[in-house]
Design an enzyme around this catalytic site. Structure first.
Site, short mmCIF file in Angstrom:
data_model
loop_
_atom_site.label_atom_id
_atom_site.label_comp_id
_atom_site.label_asym_id
_atom_site.label_seq_id
_atom_site.Cartn_x
_atom_site.Cartn_y
_atom_site.Cartn_z
CB THR A 159 -2.22 -8.90 -11.24
OG1 THR A 159 -2.39 -7.91 -12.28
CG2 THR A 159 -2.74 -10.24 -11.73
CD GLU B 258 -2.72 1.61 0.39
OE1 GLU B 258 -3.26 2.72 0.40
OE2 GLU B 258 -2.99 0.74 -0.47
CG HIS C 220 -5.35 3.67 -12.28
ND1 HIS C 220 -6.50 4.21 -12.83
CD2 HIS C 220 -4.81 4.66 -11.52
CE1 HIS C 220 -6.64 5.45 -12.44
NE2 HIS C 220 -5.62 5.75 -11.64
CB THR C 221 -1.04 -1.98 -13.30
OG1 THR C 221 -0.84 -3.38 -13.20
CG2 THR C 221 0.29 -1.30 -13.02
CG ASP D 221 6.08 22.33 -5.75
OD1 ASP D 221 5.30 21.36 -5.57
OD2 ASP D 221 5.70 23.52 -5.70
CG ASP E 74 -4.86 -5.06 -12.07
OD1 ASP E 74 -4.55 -5.32 -10.89
OD2 ASP E 74 -4.01 -4.84 -12.94
CG HIS F 285 -2.95 13.04 -6.30
ND1 HIS F 285 -4.24 13.27 -5.84
CD2 HIS F 285 -3.04 11.89 -7.01
CE1 HIS F 285 -5.05 12.30 -6.25
NE2 HIS F 285 -4.34 11.45 -6.96
CG ASP G 289 -0.06 -7.39 -14.54
OD1 ASP G 289 -0.94 -6.52 -14.37
OD2 ASP G 289 -0.09 -8.49 -13.96
#
Length: 357
Positions: free
Chosen positions: A214, A60, A194-195, A87, A212, A71, A219
């Site tokens: 995995t 995580e 996002h994988t 920055d 997803d 972000h 991947d």
């Protein structure tokens, strides 16, 4: 003829010698192309890997470090007036930027990073983007991201409304990316992140829900599964920002789905399916651009060789989840042949949440 062969050989040797980068041996025994980068090895090993990333896991904290870098950097406009880009303002002024709606859940990682950042001696920008590169390297299949050192401290928080949200239209998302200097193809490449990502605040009853099946490998499964027909919501949905997912325990962002279907981006999305080399190359390139937004690169030092080398993935890694096949793919780019992908036998799996969320 012999002279010509000799001249060619000399040219080859000269070119090979020019390609060799001089190496400096640091007090830690590690090597780098620039002595100024030696100070980063203890930070990578003792602060980031040992403390923040639990010994070098693709967990995580690593996922969130990558999210934090985006972000932070996207608070920028090529036209001016939208913050300092990459920055570190999101860490230095976290009380301000954590309150922005698009930054929901970011406080978890800024709270973890802030005391470690204070120990590091780095500027906030250098810390945020080094942590992203190192955390990403813990995920098998990921590219080895670039890292440049020397960002000055941020002078102010970025303004609100610079981070695209999952409820935004494709037009709004592409406009925000264009304002920051990114093409539609680069926007899709950035979504490769996002994988190894998960949702915490779209449905607060199921924090850590991955995008997803995995989430611990970098991947192209994400690009396949977003295209599959939806069957359910993983929690209490529908909630704003999500659409039906193909798998139990998996969340599909509304923004990912509409980008996968829009004619401006669908072919870029579909081209990533089962093309690990393309995904890695495009993500590495676009992250190199993202992580120096708003910075004077001529004043930064290339310390990319302090970033660990990620583990490679075996070939033919991605598969249709059990009970899915080509017939379940919502193809939005018919002019591009869809790759042949193996199918897993059995019932559709339930995806487990990401631990620690």
């Amino acid at each position: 003829m012999a002279f010509a062969r000799l001249a060619s050989l000399v040219a080859l040797v000269t070119a090979a010698s020019a390609a060799v980068v001089p190496q400096v041996t640091c007090p830690t025994g590690q090597t780098t192309a620039n002595a100024a980068c030696c100070a980063l090895f203890p930070i990578v090993d003792n602060l980031l890997q040992a403390q923040l990333f639990d010994g070098g896991e693709c967990g995580e904290e690593a996922h969130s470090a990558l999210r934090l870098s985006f972000h932070d950097a996207i608070g920028f406009s090529i036209h001016g007036g939208k913050g300092g880009g990459a920055d570190g303002s999101i860490l230095a002024f976290n009380q301000t930027e954590n309150a922005f709606h698009a930054n929901g859940g970011i406080s978890d990682i800024t709270d973890e990073q802030f005391p470690i950042f204070l120990q590091s001696g780095l500027s906030a920008g250098d810390f945020v983007h080094l942590a992203a590169a190192v955390g990403t390297a813990n995920c098998p299949g990921a590219p080895r991201l670039k890292f440049f050192m020397g960002r000055p401290p941020p002078v102010a928080a970025a303004p609100d409304l610079t981070v695209p949200e999952p409820t935004d239209t494709v037009t709004a998302i592409l406009a925000r990316f264009a304002d920051a200097g990114f093409s539609p193809q680069e926007a899709v490449a950035l979504l490769s992140s996002h994988t190894v990502a998960a949702a915490d605040v779209i449905d607060t009853t199921i924090p850590g829900t991955p995008f997803d099946s995995t989430p611990f490998t970098f991947d192209t499964q994400i690009f396949l599964e977003v295209l599959l027909k939806g069957r359910l919501f993983p929690g209490t949905g529908p909630n704003p920002g999500e659409v039906e997912s193909p798998l139990a325990g998996e969340m599909r962002l509304q923004s990912d789905f509409v980008i996968s279907q829009d004619p401006r981006t669908a072919c870029f999305w579909q081209a990533m399916v089962d093309n690990q080399a393309l995904m890695v190359a495009e993500f590495q390139a676009v992250m190199a651009k993202l992580q120096v937004l708003g910075q004077d690169k001529s004043k930064l030092i290339d310390c990319s060789d302090v970033v660990p080398v990620p583990k490679a993935l075996p070939s033919n890694q991605i598969k249709f989840p059990a009970s899915f096949s080509q017939a379940d793919v919502q193809v939005a780019c018919p002019q591009l042949p869809f790759p042949k992908i193996a199918t897993v036998a059995g019932a559709a799996p339930t995806v487990a949440p990401v631990p620690g969320s």
